[in-house]
Each structure stands twice: as C-alpha cells, then as structure tokens.
Design an enzyme around this catalytic site. Structure first.
Site, mmCIF file in Angstrom:
data_model
loop_
_atom_site.group_PDB
_atom_site.id
_atom_site.type_symbol
_atom_site.label_atom_id
_atom_site.label_comp_id
_atom_site.label_asym_id
_atom_site.label_seq_id
_atom_site.Cartn_x
_atom_site.Cartn_y
_atom_site.Cartn_z
ATOM 1 N N CYS A 10 0.839 -1.200 0.000
ATOM 2 C CA CYS A 10 0.000 0.000 0.000
ATOM 3 C C CYS A 10 0.878 1.256 0.000
ATOM 4 C CB CYS A 10 -0.900 -0.020 1.234
ATOM 5 S SG CYS A 10 -1.830 1.497 1.494
ATOM 6 N N SER A 11 0.640 2.134 -0.957
ATOM 7 C CA SER A 11 1.453 3.354 -1.054
ATOM 8 C C SER A 11 1.263 4.258 0.161
ATOM 9 C CB SER A 11 1.137 4.112 -2.343
ATOM 10 O OG SER A 11 -0.206 4.538 -2.356
#
Length: 117
Positions: A10-11
């Site tokens: 997840c960024s």
C-alpha cells in the site's frame, strides 16, 4: 514507542513509514505487517478504542470480502465486524499508527504527522 500496522503493498502505508522515519523520532518504532500477524478480536477492540469514532471507519468497504461476508447488510453487529476483520485482515484500513495510547488511520498522511507532532 510508535507502532505502524503496515501493508508494504500500500502506497499510503509506505508513506506513513517514510514519514515516521523522516521525523527521526527519539522513540523506537515497531512495524507490524498485519496481514502476516492478524489481530485478535480483543486487540481490534483496543485499537478501535484508541482510534475513537465509528467501528466501520476501520473497515475497507471496497474489498470483495466486505460484500461476500454480508457486512454491508443492515443489522450487522459490532461483534460480527470485529470477527470479520480478525478473520480477514485485508478489511482493516491501513496504515494505522499508534503512539502514546492514541491511534490514527494514515489516510491522509497528515493524520500521521499530527500524531507525531
């Protein structure tokens, strides 16, 4: 102690880790990949208490498991929601950062900055 409940894919979760590292906090940091180390129901209750707000704010409603488990139905209890998150950790919002008995969901990352400030 700062704890980050992290999903490396997840960024936003990676950004929260970077933000904590950049802050050069004098306290230790623990990064927990919650998909590999899922929460128990009791741990989820404690985390929710630190976050405050509605339990559903902790849940990723766009995940297929949310609909498949019928969590979008009316009448679903908090106990059912806790069990669903414990059994399907992908449902948990990410990242979650905990410090000094308080927690924030790191979307947006400004939430994490406020917790560290």
């Amino acid at each position: 102690m700062i704890t980050i409940y992290h999903n490396p894919r997840c960024s936003k979760s990676r950004a929260a880790c970077d933000l904590v590292s950049a802050a050069k906090a004098k306290e230790p940091v623990e990064v927990i990949e919650y998909l590999k180390q899922p929460f128990s129901v009791d741990q989820l209750r404690a985390l929710h208490a630190m976050l405050g707000g509605r339990l559903r704010d902790m849940i990723r409603t766009g995940e297929s498991e949310y609909t498949e488990l019928g969590l979008d139905a009316t009448g679903v209890t908090d106990d059912q929601l806790y069990e669903a998150i414990a059994g399907h950790p992908v449902l948990l919002q990410r990242p979650i950062v905990v410090r000094d008995g308080r927690a924030v969901i790191g979307r947006p990352t400004e939430n994490v900055a406020a917790l560290l400030g």
